[in-house]
Every structure is written in C-alpha cells, then in structure tokens.
Scaffold this active site. Structure first.
Site: not given
Ligand code: ZN
Length: 185
Positions: A49, A54, A103-104, A145-146, A149
C-alpha cells in the site's frame, strides 16, 4: 509510468496531516493521474500500500493491493487493487491483533505493532462512489497502517515495545533462533 521518490522517516512531510480531497476533485483528471502514479510507485517498490504523503503529496489518498511477492514471501492473503479517497476508520472491536509491520518509508526494518482487529472503513473510490465496510484480520492492519500516514503517524509511533524493532536481516536471524512467527505489512 511515473515512479515517485518515496519519502523516508525523518522527512517532516510524513508528519503532517493530509487534506481531504474536495468532492469536485475526486474524479478530476489530476486525481486520476496521481492515483496511477501512486500505483506505479507502490508496485515499483513492491509495497502492499502507499499513501499520498509518502510521495510528498498531502492529500487523503491511499492505494492498496498486493499479491504474493518476494518482499513478503510469508503472506497468505491477497488484496485486490483499491483506491481510498478520504478514508475514515472506526474500530469496532476492542480485541487487538499484533503484526510485525514494515513501511516503504522505513526501508529494511520491521517493528511489532498491535492494533484493533476489526474496523469500520468508510471511503470514496476514484469514481466518487461512497463505500462503508467492516474489515478484520490482516487486511484491517493494512488499512490502519496506510490511513495512519494521512494523519502524520508512522508505525514507529505505535511500537508495542521499542525493543521489538530492527533490521529485517537481524530479525530473521533472531526469528530462526526463537521460532517466533513474524508477519509484515
Ligand atoms: Zn507505511
């Protein structure tokens, strides 16, 4: 195809609150392009995701979708590609579920986080249609989680214990010794 650079923890943009997308912009051409670019970026990074902040865009947009990939060889479930615009999450059960999240924006690392196991998710899709759904299990973790952000929150803020955090390789070595089960977002 446009692949954006993904911001990493420490970048203050990740700590800001994203703005809702105004109704008349949900189906606009710019939003469609942004969503396409977000999918390109997520797939390029092999993520499950990606939230707009981000890639430095403070709009309440999340893309999600995954099948098995080498970044997550242990994943058992798959998730259809989905666009969430202005998502709102309400926990509906007090039970908690713990996962080793990644996480990215925190590449190469994992941490153990506990979250409500069942949520109500309300959102608009890219066509402007409104939805509401009850979600539980691993998918509920991914959505939470997403959507975090969009509020400037990283999973690092929710670590169950700062000691339950580290680099993937080291955790895998520890895991093979301890035989504890690990999962990841
Ligand atoms: Zn993340």
């Amino acid at each position: 195809m446009a692949v954006y650079k993904i911001l990493r923890a420490g970048d203050q943009v990740l700590r800001q609150i994203a703005k809702p997308v105004p109704e008349n912009e949900i189906t606009a051409k710019e939003t469609k392009k942004l969503v396409r670019d977000m999918f390109d970026t997520m797939i390029d990074a092999k993520g499950l995701g990606l939230a707009a902040p981000q890639i430095g865009i403070l709009k309440q947009i999340v893309v999600i979708g995954f099948s098995k990939n080498e970044r997550y060889p242990k994943l058992e479930s798959e998730m259809e590609r989905q666009v969430l615009i202005n998502p709102v999450i309400t926990p509906v059960r007090s039970e908690i579920l713990g996962f080793w999240e990644g996480c990215l924006s925190v590449p190469g690392m994992r941490g153990y986080v506990e979250r409500p196991s069942k949520i109500k998710l309300a959102w608009h899709d890219e066509k402007g249609e409104a939805f509401e759904k009850i979600i539980d299990g691993f998918n509920a973790v991914v959505y939470q989680h997403e959507c975090d952000h969009l509020q400037g929150i990283l999973y690092l803020d929710r670590l169950k214990d700062p000691r339950l955090f580290g680099f993937n390789e080291e955790l895998e070595i520890a895991d093979s010794i301890n035989k504890t089960q690990t999962e990841a977002v």
